[in-house]
Scaffold this motif. Sequence first.
Motif, short mmCIF file in Angstrom:
data_model
loop_
_atom_site.label_atom_id
_atom_site.label_comp_id
_atom_site.label_asym_id
_atom_site.label_seq_id
_atom_site.Cartn_x
_atom_site.Cartn_y
_atom_site.Cartn_z
N VAL A 73 55.35 -105.21 26.18
CA VAL A 73 55.71 -106.44 25.49
C VAL A 73 54.70 -107.54 25.81
CG1 VAL A 73 57.42 -108.30 25.35
CG2 VAL A 73 58.17 -105.92 25.35
N ALA A 74 54.29 -107.63 27.07
CA ALA A 74 53.31 -108.64 27.47
C ALA A 74 51.97 -108.41 26.78
CB ALA A 74 53.13 -108.61 29.00
N VAL A 75 51.56 -107.15 26.67
CA VAL A 75 50.30 -106.83 25.98
C VAL A 75 50.39 -107.21 24.51
CG1 VAL A 75 48.82 -104.95 25.22
CG2 VAL A 75 49.62 -105.00 27.57
N ALA A 76 51.52 -106.88 23.88
CA ALA A 76 51.70 -107.19 22.46
C ALA A 76 51.67 -108.70 22.20
CB ALA A 76 53.00 -106.59 21.95
N LEU A 77 52.23 -109.47 23.12
CA LEU A 77 52.33 -110.92 22.94
C LEU A 77 51.03 -111.65 23.28
CD1 LEU A 77 55.90 -111.69 24.33
CD2 LEU A 77 55.18 -111.67 21.95
N PHE A 78 50.40 -111.24 24.39
CA PHE A 78 49.29 -112.03 24.91
C PHE A 78 47.91 -111.39 24.72
CE2 PHE A 78 53.04 -113.04 27.56
CZ PHE A 78 53.19 -114.37 27.18
N SER A 79 47.88 -110.09 24.40
CA SER A 79 46.60 -109.44 24.16
C SER A 79 46.78 -108.32 23.13
CB SER A 79 46.02 -108.86 25.46
OG SER A 79 44.76 -108.26 25.23
N PRO A 80 46.97 -108.69 21.85
CA PRO A 80 47.21 -107.69 20.80
C PRO A 80 46.12 -106.63 20.70
CG PRO A 80 47.63 -109.90 19.97
CD PRO A 80 46.97 -110.06 21.31
N GLY A 81 44.91 -106.96 21.15
CA GLY A 81 43.81 -105.99 21.12
C GLY A 81 43.77 -105.08 22.33
N GLY A 82 44.81 -105.13 23.18
CA GLY A 82 44.85 -104.30 24.37
C GLY A 82 43.86 -104.75 25.43
N LEU A 83 43.56 -103.86 26.35
CA LEU A 83 42.64 -104.19 27.44
C LEU A 83 41.24 -104.49 26.92
CD1 LEU A 83 43.71 -101.44 30.02
CD2 LEU A 83 44.27 -103.88 30.08
N SER A 84 40.78 -103.73 25.92
CA SER A 84 39.43 -103.97 25.38
C SER A 84 39.37 -105.32 24.69
CB SER A 84 39.03 -102.85 24.43
OG SER A 84 39.96 -102.73 23.37
N GLY A 85 40.45 -105.69 23.97
CA GLY A 85 40.49 -106.99 23.33
C GLY A 85 40.49 -108.12 24.33
N LEU A 86 41.19 -107.92 25.44
CA LEU A 86 41.23 -108.94 26.49
C LEU A 86 39.85 -109.16 27.09
CD1 LEU A 86 42.87 -110.82 28.36
CD2 LEU A 86 43.28 -108.83 29.83
N LEU A 87 39.12 -108.08 27.32
CA LEU A 87 37.78 -108.19 27.88
C LEU A 87 36.83 -108.91 26.92
CD1 LEU A 87 37.36 -104.68 29.54
CD2 LEU A 87 37.78 -106.85 30.68
N ARG A 88 36.99 -108.64 25.62
CA ARG A 88 36.15 -109.34 24.65
C ARG A 88 36.47 -110.84 24.63
NH1 ARG A 88 36.77 -104.62 21.34
NH2 ARG A 88 38.60 -105.53 20.34
N ARG A 89 37.75 -111.17 24.70
CA ARG A 89 38.14 -112.58 24.69
C ARG A 89 37.65 -113.31 25.93
NH1 ARG A 89 44.37 -112.11 23.91
NH2 ARG A 89 44.27 -114.18 24.84
N LEU A 90 37.60 -112.61 27.04
CA LEU A 90 37.10 -113.21 28.27
C LEU A 90 35.58 -113.28 28.31
CD1 LEU A 90 39.54 -111.56 30.86
CD2 LEU A 90 39.61 -113.90 29.99
N GLY A 91 34.93 -112.65 27.33
CA GLY A 91 33.47 -112.68 27.27
C GLY A 91 32.79 -111.73 28.22
N LEU A 92 33.57 -110.76 28.77
CA LEU A 92 33.00 -109.81 29.73
C LEU A 92 32.20 -108.72 29.03
CD1 LEU A 92 35.98 -109.48 32.23
CD2 LEU A 92 33.95 -110.93 32.41
N VAL A 93 32.59 -108.44 27.78
CA VAL A 93 31.84 -107.47 26.98
C VAL A 93 31.71 -108.00 25.57
CG1 VAL A 93 32.48 -105.41 28.30
CG2 VAL A 93 33.95 -106.19 26.45
#
Length: 329
Positions: free
Chosen positions: A305-325
């Motif tokens: 539920v937390a992933v769906a709400l705060f990072s719809p792109g999953g772990l890879s989407g989170l890394l992109r949003r953080l600018g790590l990749v």
Amino acid sequence: MTDLTQTLARPRARLAGRLKLALCLFAVLAVVPPLAHAAGEPFLIVVATRMMVFAIAALSLDLILGYGAMVSFGHAAYLGLGAYAVAILSRAGIDDLVLQLLAAMAASALFAAVTGAISLRTRGVYFIMITLAFGQMAFFFFVSFSTLGGDDGVALPARSTVLGLPLLEGAQGMFYATLALLVAVFAGLYRLTLSRFGRVLTGTRESALRMQAIGFRPFPYQLTAYVIAGCLCSVAGVLLANQAIYVSPAYMSWHRSGEMIVMLVLGGVGSLTGAMAGALVTIALEEGLARFSDHWRLGFGLVLVAVALFSPGGLSGLLRRLGLVRDAT
């Protein structure tokens, strides 16, 4: 430029960046056995092997779901076909891993070609339901297969051999064999998705109608991807049978297909590195939460539920949003 044109013209200058996360994952996995022995927890090698087996299965599903937008609830059937190929050949006295892999992939290719040719004539929820139906047909076939234990499954006499050598007998040998196949599957899919075939497949995900307009028929590409995905998932099935030294129809239930979709959602749909990471994290969460409570699925559900709400792109989407990749393929 349209999204479709950008997809088809994706530059190759980012190749090194896309591989960075995958290489880091492989490097971390490679040192698990010595670290597990140093920590006095050899069981972690078994858990990590299971993680990698499902990482292969998740990669295969990501090819059709992430790149081809084909949501299959029958994908676990190929996991079971791979596992039962080991059981059937072992009873026939064929215990070589290479022969078992070839037999599993051949059986899965045939099953995928027939069922895929029918399923791909439907769209949307109808495609989901027909793949579910085919998957359950395979499940109930092996449930009724009393010679191989039926619903109870069957234990294998021993793990497979490699060129006549018992290289998989120990947990460490099984671990590195699985890691080698994981690297091979990732590398193959990575090259495939960057090829002309992969770009056309991704284009059909964006708009099948536009692809037809520029001269590409989606059906042959989708069916080919469907067959390749089934073959690769059967590789995971062969490894799962050897890792557990046991085969069960439960490997191919629709629940297992759902679990693989969850792995992709958690890691990031349409990202090979995300598919691997999602599988590793899913199994790690299952093992970790189960140590604290028998109701670990509740905690796991909260994570989803937390992933769906705060990072719809999953772990890879989170890394992109953080600018790590820049690109988490």
